[in-house]
Design a protein around this motif. Sequence first.
Motif, PDB file in Angstrom:
ATOM      1  N   ARG A  46      -7.731  -3.727  -2.209  1.00 37.78           N
ATOM      2  CA  ARG A  46      -6.770  -4.521  -1.437  1.00 37.78           C
ATOM      3  C   ARG A  46      -6.988  -4.358   0.059  1.00 37.78           C
ATOM      4  O   ARG A  46      -6.831  -5.305   0.832  1.00 37.78           O
ATOM      5  CB  ARG A  46      -5.338  -4.116  -1.810  1.00 37.78           C
ATOM      6  CG  ARG A  46      -4.941  -4.502  -3.234  1.00 37.78           C
ATOM      7  CD  ARG A  46      -3.500  -4.107  -3.517  1.00 37.78           C
ATOM      8  NE  ARG A  46      -3.088  -4.501  -4.868  1.00 37.78           N
ATOM      9  CZ  ARG A  46      -1.888  -4.236  -5.388  1.00 37.78           C
ATOM     10  NH1 ARG A  46      -0.983  -3.577  -4.669  1.00 37.78           N
ATOM     11  NH2 ARG A  46      -1.597  -4.628  -6.612  1.00 37.78           N
ATOM     12  N   MET A  47      -7.362  -3.152   0.467  1.00 40.95           N
ATOM     13  CA  MET A  47      -7.623  -2.920   1.886  1.00 40.95           C
ATOM     14  C   MET A  47      -8.843  -3.710   2.359  1.00 40.95           C
ATOM     15  O   MET A  47      -8.857  -4.244   3.472  1.00 40.95           O
ATOM     16  CB  MET A  47      -7.837  -1.430   2.140  1.00 40.95           C
ATOM     17  CG  MET A  47      -6.564  -0.602   2.082  1.00 40.95           C
ATOM     18  SD  MET A  47      -6.874   1.159   2.383  1.00 40.95           S
ATOM     19  CE  MET A  47      -5.204   1.821   2.210  1.00 40.95           C
ATOM     20  N   ARG A  48      -9.873  -3.762   1.513  1.00 39.11           N
ATOM     21  CA  ARG A  48     -11.054  -4.562   1.872  1.00 39.11           C
ATOM     22  C   ARG A  48     -10.699  -6.043   1.981  1.00 39.11           C
ATOM     23  O   ARG A  48     -11.189  -6.747   2.867  1.00 39.11           O
ATOM     24  CB  ARG A  48     -12.150  -4.344   0.829  1.00 39.11           C
ATOM     25  CG  ARG A  48     -12.752  -2.934   0.829  1.00 39.11           C
ATOM     26  CD  ARG A  48     -13.987  -2.868  -0.048  1.00 39.11           C
ATOM     27  NE  ARG A  48     -14.489  -1.502  -0.149  1.00 39.11           N
ATOM     28  CZ  ARG A  48     -14.228  -0.680  -1.175  1.00 39.11           C
ATOM     29  NH1 ARG A  48     -13.493  -1.106  -2.193  1.00 39.11           N
ATOM     30  NH2 ARG A  48     -14.731   0.540  -1.196  1.00 39.11           N
ATOM     31  N   ALA A  49      -9.834  -6.492   1.046  1.00 38.07           N
ATOM     32  CA  ALA A  49      -9.386  -7.890   1.110  1.00 38.07           C
ATOM     33  C   ALA A  49      -8.597  -8.143   2.393  1.00 38.07           C
ATOM     34  O   ALA A  49      -8.756  -9.182   3.048  1.00 38.07           O
ATOM     35  CB  ALA A  49      -8.542  -8.226  -0.106  1.00 38.07           C
ATOM     36  N   LEU A  50      -7.749  -7.166   2.773  1.00 37.58           N
ATOM     37  CA  LEU A  50      -6.981  -7.289   4.014  1.00 37.58           C
ATOM     38  C   LEU A  50      -7.913  -7.317   5.220  1.00 37.58           C
ATOM     39  O   LEU A  50      -7.712  -8.095   6.166  1.00 37.58           O
ATOM     40  CB  LEU A  50      -5.995  -6.133   4.135  1.00 37.58           C
ATOM     41  CG  LEU A  50      -5.185  -6.062   5.443  1.00 37.58           C
ATOM     42  CD1 LEU A  50      -4.343  -7.320   5.627  1.00 37.58           C
ATOM     43  CD2 LEU A  50      -4.311  -4.814   5.463  1.00 37.58           C
ATOM     44  N   LYS A  51      -8.965  -6.490   5.188  1.00 34.16           N
ATOM     45  CA  LYS A  51      -9.923  -6.471   6.287  1.00 34.16           C
ATOM     46  C   LYS A  51     -10.603  -7.825   6.439  1.00 34.16           C
ATOM     47  O   LYS A  51     -10.804  -8.313   7.567  1.00 34.16           O
ATOM     48  CB  LYS A  51     -10.960  -5.375   6.039  1.00 34.16           C
ATOM     49  CG  LYS A  51     -11.975  -5.247   7.165  1.00 34.16           C
ATOM     50  CD  LYS A  51     -12.984  -4.152   6.875  1.00 34.16           C
ATOM     51  CE  LYS A  51     -14.019  -4.070   7.993  1.00 34.16           C
ATOM     52  NZ  LYS A  51     -15.021  -3.003   7.730  1.00 34.16           N
ATOM     53  N   ARG A  52     -10.959  -8.449   5.316  1.00 35.17           N
ATOM     54  CA  ARG A  52     -11.593  -9.773   5.382  1.00 35.17           C
ATOM     55  C   ARG A  52     -10.640 -10.800   5.985  1.00 35.17           C
ATOM     56  O   ARG A  52     -11.046 -11.649   6.793  1.00 35.17           O
ATOM     57  CB  ARG A  52     -12.043 -10.208   3.985  1.00 35.17           C
ATOM     58  CG  ARG A  52     -13.269  -9.462   3.472  1.00 35.17           C
ATOM     59  CD  ARG A  52     -13.851 -10.157   2.254  1.00 35.17           C
ATOM     60  NE  ARG A  52     -12.931 -10.152   1.125  1.00 35.17           N
ATOM     61  CZ  ARG A  52     -12.872  -9.168   0.219  1.00 35.17           C
ATOM     62  NH1 ARG A  52     -13.679  -8.118   0.312  1.00 35.17           N
ATOM     63  NH2 ARG A  52     -12.022  -9.249  -0.795  1.00 35.17           N
TER      64      ARG A  52
ATOM     65  N   PHE B  37       0.836  -1.203   0.000  1.00 28.70           N
ATOM     66  CA  PHE B  37       0.000   0.000   0.000  1.00 28.70           C
ATOM     67  C   PHE B  37       0.872   1.255   0.000  1.00 28.70           C
ATOM     68  O   PHE B  37       0.634   2.203  -0.760  1.00 28.70           O
ATOM     69  CB  PHE B  37      -0.917   0.029   1.225  1.00 28.70           C
ATOM     70  CG  PHE B  37      -1.944  -1.068   1.248  1.00 28.70           C
ATOM     71  CD1 PHE B  37      -2.391  -1.646   0.071  1.00 28.70           C
ATOM     72  CD2 PHE B  37      -2.455  -1.531   2.447  1.00 28.70           C
ATOM     73  CE1 PHE B  37      -3.332  -2.658   0.089  1.00 28.70           C
ATOM     74  CE2 PHE B  37      -3.400  -2.541   2.477  1.00 28.70           C
ATOM     75  CZ  PHE B  37      -3.830  -3.108   1.289  1.00 28.70           C
ATOM     76  N   THR B  38       1.854   1.259   0.890  1.00 30.85           N
ATOM     77  CA  THR B  38       2.724   2.435   1.016  1.00 30.85           C
ATOM     78  C   THR B  38       3.472   2.699  -0.280  1.00 30.85           C
ATOM     79  O   THR B  38       3.588   3.853  -0.721  1.00 30.85           O
ATOM     80  CB  THR B  38       3.727   2.216   2.164  1.00 30.85           C
ATOM     81  OG1 THR B  38       3.020   1.934   3.368  1.00 30.85           O
ATOM     82  CG2 THR B  38       4.591   3.447   2.364  1.00 30.85           C
ATOM     83  N   LYS B  39       3.978   1.649  -0.896  1.00 33.02           N
ATOM     84  CA  LYS B  39       4.705   1.803  -2.154  1.00 33.02           C
ATOM     85  C   LYS B  39       3.815   2.363  -3.258  1.00 33.02           C
ATOM     86  O   LYS B  39       4.192   3.305  -3.968  1.00 33.02           O
ATOM     87  CB  LYS B  39       5.282   0.452  -2.576  1.00 33.02           C
ATOM     88  CG  LYS B  39       6.101   0.501  -3.853  1.00 33.02           C
ATOM     89  CD  LYS B  39       6.633  -0.878  -4.201  1.00 33.02           C
ATOM     90  CE  LYS B  39       7.419  -0.840  -5.521  1.00 33.02           C
ATOM     91  NZ  LYS B  39       7.914  -2.185  -5.893  1.00 33.02           N
ATOM     92  N   LEU B  40       2.629   1.796  -3.411  1.00 30.27           N
ATOM     93  CA  LEU B  40       1.708   2.244  -4.450  1.00 30.27           C
ATOM     94  C   LEU B  40       1.248   3.679  -4.190  1.00 30.27           C
ATOM     95  O   LEU B  40       1.146   4.498  -5.125  1.00 30.27           O
ATOM     96  CB  LEU B  40       0.502   1.318  -4.522  1.00 30.27           C
ATOM     97  CG  LEU B  40      -0.565   1.630  -5.592  1.00 30.27           C
ATOM     98  CD1 LEU B  40       0.059   1.655  -6.984  1.00 30.27           C
ATOM     99  CD2 LEU B  40      -1.695   0.612  -5.531  1.00 30.27           C
ATOM    100  N   LEU B  41       0.977   4.021  -2.927  1.00 34.12           N
ATOM    101  CA  LEU B  41       0.543   5.380  -2.586  1.00 34.12           C
ATOM    102  C   LEU B  41       1.647   6.392  -2.864  1.00 34.12           C
ATOM    103  O   LEU B  41       1.386   7.478  -3.406  1.00 34.12           O
ATOM    104  CB  LEU B  41       0.143   5.427  -1.110  1.00 34.12           C
ATOM    105  CG  LEU B  41      -0.387   6.776  -0.603  1.00 34.12           C
ATOM    106  CD1 LEU B  41      -1.650   7.174  -1.371  1.00 34.12           C
ATOM    107  CD2 LEU B  41      -0.676   6.701   0.894  1.00 34.12           C
TER     108      LEU B  41
ATOM    109  N   THR C  30       2.017   6.822  -6.637  1.00 33.99           N
ATOM    110  CA  THR C  30       0.881   7.576  -7.185  1.00 33.99           C
ATOM    111  C   THR C  30       0.982   9.057  -6.832  1.00 33.99           C
ATOM    112  O   THR C  30       0.749   9.935  -7.686  1.00 33.99           O
ATOM    113  CB  THR C  30      -0.441   7.001  -6.652  1.00 33.99           C
ATOM    114  OG1 THR C  30      -0.534   5.630  -6.988  1.00 33.99           O
ATOM    115  CG2 THR C  30      -1.635   7.734  -7.245  1.00 33.99           C
ATOM    116  N   ALA C  31       1.334   9.358  -5.578  1.00 30.70           N
ATOM    117  CA  ALA C  31       1.445  10.763  -5.152  1.00 30.70           C
ATOM    118  C   ALA C  31       2.561  11.477  -5.895  1.00 30.70           C
ATOM    119  O   ALA C  31       2.392  12.618  -6.349  1.00 30.70           O
ATOM    120  CB  ALA C  31       1.685  10.813  -3.642  1.00 30.70           C
ATOM    121  N   THR C  32       3.707  10.826  -6.018  1.00 27.22           N
ATOM    122  CA  THR C  32       4.841  11.445  -6.712  1.00 27.22           C
ATOM    123  C   THR C  32       4.520  11.704  -8.175  1.00 27.22           C
ATOM    124  O   THR C  32       4.787  12.788  -8.714  1.00 27.22           O
ATOM    125  CB  THR C  32       6.074  10.527  -6.608  1.00 27.22           C
ATOM    126  OG1 THR C  32       6.378  10.292  -5.232  1.00 27.22           O
ATOM    127  CG2 THR C  32       7.277  11.168  -7.281  1.00 27.22           C
ATOM    128  N   ALA C  33       3.917  10.684  -8.826  1.00 23.56           N
ATOM    129  CA  ALA C  33       3.573  10.844 -10.247  1.00 23.56           C
ATOM    130  C   ALA C  33       2.508  11.919 -10.437  1.00 23.56           C
ATOM    131  O   ALA C  33       2.513  12.655 -11.435  1.00 23.56           O
ATOM    132  CB  ALA C  33       3.080   9.516 -10.804  1.00 23.56           C
TER     133      ALA C  33
END
Length: 418
Positions: free
Chosen positions: A86-92, A55-59, A62-65
């Motif tokens: 992905r967060m919803r999947a992690l929550k499950r 998540f951190t890597k993708l965020l 995305t922010a830098t780009a």
Amino acid sequence: MADHEASKINHDNHLLLASRLFTYSDQPLLRLPYELLRKNFRTAHFTVEKDSTNFTKLLRETATASIDSKISPENVVQNLDTMLTRMRALKRKLSTYADEETRLYKQLDARVAHLRELSDMHSVDDVKYEAWSRKRLDRLLVDYMLRHNYNTSAQALANEREMHDLVDVETFLAMSKIKQSLQNGSVSEALVWCSNNKKELRKLQSNLEFLLRCQEYVELLRLNTPEKSIEAIAHAKKWLAPFQEQYPFTVREMAALLAHRPTDKDLPPKYAAWYSADRWDKLARAFVDAHNELLGLPTFPLLHTALSSGLSALKTPACHGTQTTTSSSQPGHSQTSMTTSVCPICSIELNELAKNVPYAHHSKSHLDNDLLLLPNGRVYGQAKLDEYAAKAGLADDKVKDLVTGEIYSRASLKKVFA
């Protein structure tokens, strides 16, 4: 006074019922849920760490780009949607781990409460003790049946007694499934289990994964085709070569198997053993041993522990004498079965079973009053001889041996203590 002391409950002995291998019958009752809680926590922690990094890597990307105008607003929204998915999947996943944790805590509470009940009892004459000991026996029976693949019967007994939180049905069923797959000639499920417990198996210095990889290699060679031989060589380089320092002799045998196929005549025994069908049973036993060691479970049924302790508490040197009886041609067996009022260890049913357990250690002796010595060397209290003679309808001057049935005159008896 002696009877009162004998009826008192020794709580330490109940909770620490030790066998000759120093494994305790009630230790796994509390240890297994604890080990499963640790495993559940480690798995959840690993999942959170892995997904958080992604998540951190993708965020960040995305922010830098987005700041540098290297990505369109549509792509930014798409990346955010991906992260939310992905967060919803992690929550499950975390919900599943939380449910498992709740189940294990409930199980642990029930087991602690079961053991706490014993601390409120101080005598075996307590009416509550009979129910408690019956429940404990049911636990041992379920454990025994699960270890011997009587899964349906074990589940039925657990359901009937409403004791799911006190037994480990799910754990043993999962183990039985993998064991059965190995006996059926498949290593896939066992390898997945090894992958999920890789760190723990490494700490235990287990060779299970190596043996499974060796079996994969053997099965490729068993097909005895050029394509499979090439595949076997690639498999050996990837999975067997890293174990060369740990198991040098076995790795060399694996290499030599390329020149020894199951169809060869006069195949040397050490190579023929790798192609034997018995290998699957050995792998199944190796898996069960690794599984039990990983979870802190004893390698033998807990019922054996309790039974051995009970037999040892009753056993004396006289229980395994050299007399030969009419009912058994083997030495050391009593003439009677457990249906008569004799020592259980001397009975036909338990004599052989108790042969290898240690003798009892008694700090006090409890003897009958007015002991009399019979001509055959056996000793009984006078009251018992009188009672048995009356039941047998003997003359007043005759007595009968309670075990052998021999009849003697009272004049031939001698007092043990004058």
